[in-house]
Design an enzyme around this catalytic site. Structure first.
Site: not given
Length: 405
Positions: A351, A226, A264, A311, A242
């Protein structure tokens, strides 16, 4: 679920040759399939000793008869007594690592939201503790920690007596927790008004839903990325796909973005992003929210952006999903590129622990090559320092920053 009587002999395990080698190399897990012998049945949270083929001490760890990870290693090398002094020293070592980054545990500075204990990588396998201002969120991933919960509370109470502690539980241990009168989101120490807490990250204010939110209430692991996005945002139209609660969006706005769009599929997440912007009235960039499926929305739209952030949540929660996840990362990058203006920057992150950094980056770069556009790699990134990974399976976070002609 209580520990066996003190008269019971120490739980002793012998493991496969491969498991012995892994333990000597510092791996913190012993799988059920690797256990060759044990002298009796064990209880969750019991300390079990592993002996090698020559009957020498190899390791001691937390035993969990309900988990495929049968033993989570606490200590290897020479035998030692895991008493109160040992536990306190291990916790203080982890706190000292964070103090070098953020100041003492009880300090309230520009960043008072961060990971305090990162499970195995800090020597507390199956236990994560995150801090949000004056609240500690303790997440357990194994029933082996239930008998040691009081000890951990006492250790933290001695170091941060005014903090509240919230218990979070992985789904696989919720039923056994209920047998002990414990439940997910329970305040197990101190007092907490409401379900959320406001904390600071790099001077920005955010809301963490500590009792019911995803993970421990916020995604602290992307803090460093970030900050990187903030430094790239000046004058740019930014798309945060996202977006969840708008972490990247707020940093982009503070970095001077002309406008920021949070995208989102969750209306709840977008409302959280709006609340976070409201917590930071000094941010003047135009902020828009779009509720849509990112995979469907990206290739259909017409608006262009100068900085696109992808992300997604984990796309491979098990090994069987790895190949599909790799294809999905390529598809996402392809969709993001269709929305990226000339001279724009694509930030793509993963992730998914079951997808390696090399596999992920190749999926993204394949999409870039198919686009026919010239590109320049700005950087690749991995884990933040408070989320350090001490063994291969703990490595999950990766991101690539690309500038496109």
């Amino acid at each position: 679920m209580s520990a066996p009587a003190s008269s019971a002999p120490r739980l002793r395990l012998r493991v496969s040759k491969a498991a012995e080698l892994h333990i000597r190399d510092g791996h913190p897990w012993v799988y059920e399939s690797s256990v060759r012998e044990q002298n009796r049945e064990g209880e969750p949270g019991e300390l079990a000793v592993v002996y090698d083929r020559r009957d020498r001490f190899l390791a001691i760890g937390l035993y969990d008869p309900f988990s495929p990870l049968r033993l989570r290693v606490l200590h290897t090398g020479m035998p030692t007594q895991l008493d109160d002094t040992w536990w306190a020293a291990r916790l203080d070592a982890a706190l000292a690592r964070r103090a070098a980054l953020f100041g003492p545990l009880t300090a309230f500075g520009d960043t008072d939201g961060y990971r305090v204990l990162n499970g195995e990588s800090d020597g507390f396998p199956g236990l994560v503790v995150d801090r949000y201002a004056g609240v500690l969120v303790m997440k357990l991933y194994t029933a082996a920690w239930f008998p040691h919960l009081r000890r951990m509370l006492e250790l933290f109470a001695a170091r941060a007596p005014d903090f509240a502690v919230v218990l979070r539980l992985s789904r696989n241990i919720a039923e056994r927790a209920a047998d002990l009168g414990l439940h997910d989101g329970q305040v197990i120490y101190g007092e907490l008004a409401g379900d959320s807490v406001v904390f600071r990250e790099s001077g920005l204010r955010f809301e963490a839903e500590v009792r019911q939110g995803q993970k421990t209430g916020f995604f602290l692991d992307q803090r460093e990325n970030r900050r990187r996005v903030e430094g790239l945002s000046e004058g740019r139209r930014v798309l945060n796909a996202f977006s969840f609660s708008g972490g990247f969006s707020l940093y982009a706005a503070r970095g001077g973005a002309s406008e920021v769009t949070s995208l989102d599929i969750s209306a709840h997440a977008l409302r959280s992003a709006e609340r976070n912007f409201a917590l930071n009235p000094e941010l003047t960039a135009v902020h828009k929210t779009v509720q849509a499926d990112v995979f469907e929305w990206l290739p259909r739209g017409e608006a262009e952006y100068d900085l696109v952030i992808l992300d997604p949540p984990s796309l491979a929660r098990r090994e069987a999903e790895r190949e599909g996840a790799i294809r999905a990362y390529g598809k996402l990058a392809e969709g993001g590129l269709t929305r990226l203006a000339p001279g724009g920057i694509l930030v793509s992150a993963s992730c998914s622990a079951h997808v390696s950094a090399e596999e992920f980056e190749e999926a993204v770069m394949s999409a870039v090559r198919r686009s026919g556009r010239r590109w320049r790699k700005l950087l690749s990134s991995r884990h933040a320092p408070d989320h350090h990974a001490s063994f291969a399976e703990a490595e999950y976070l990766k991101a690539v920053f690309l500038e496109m002609d």
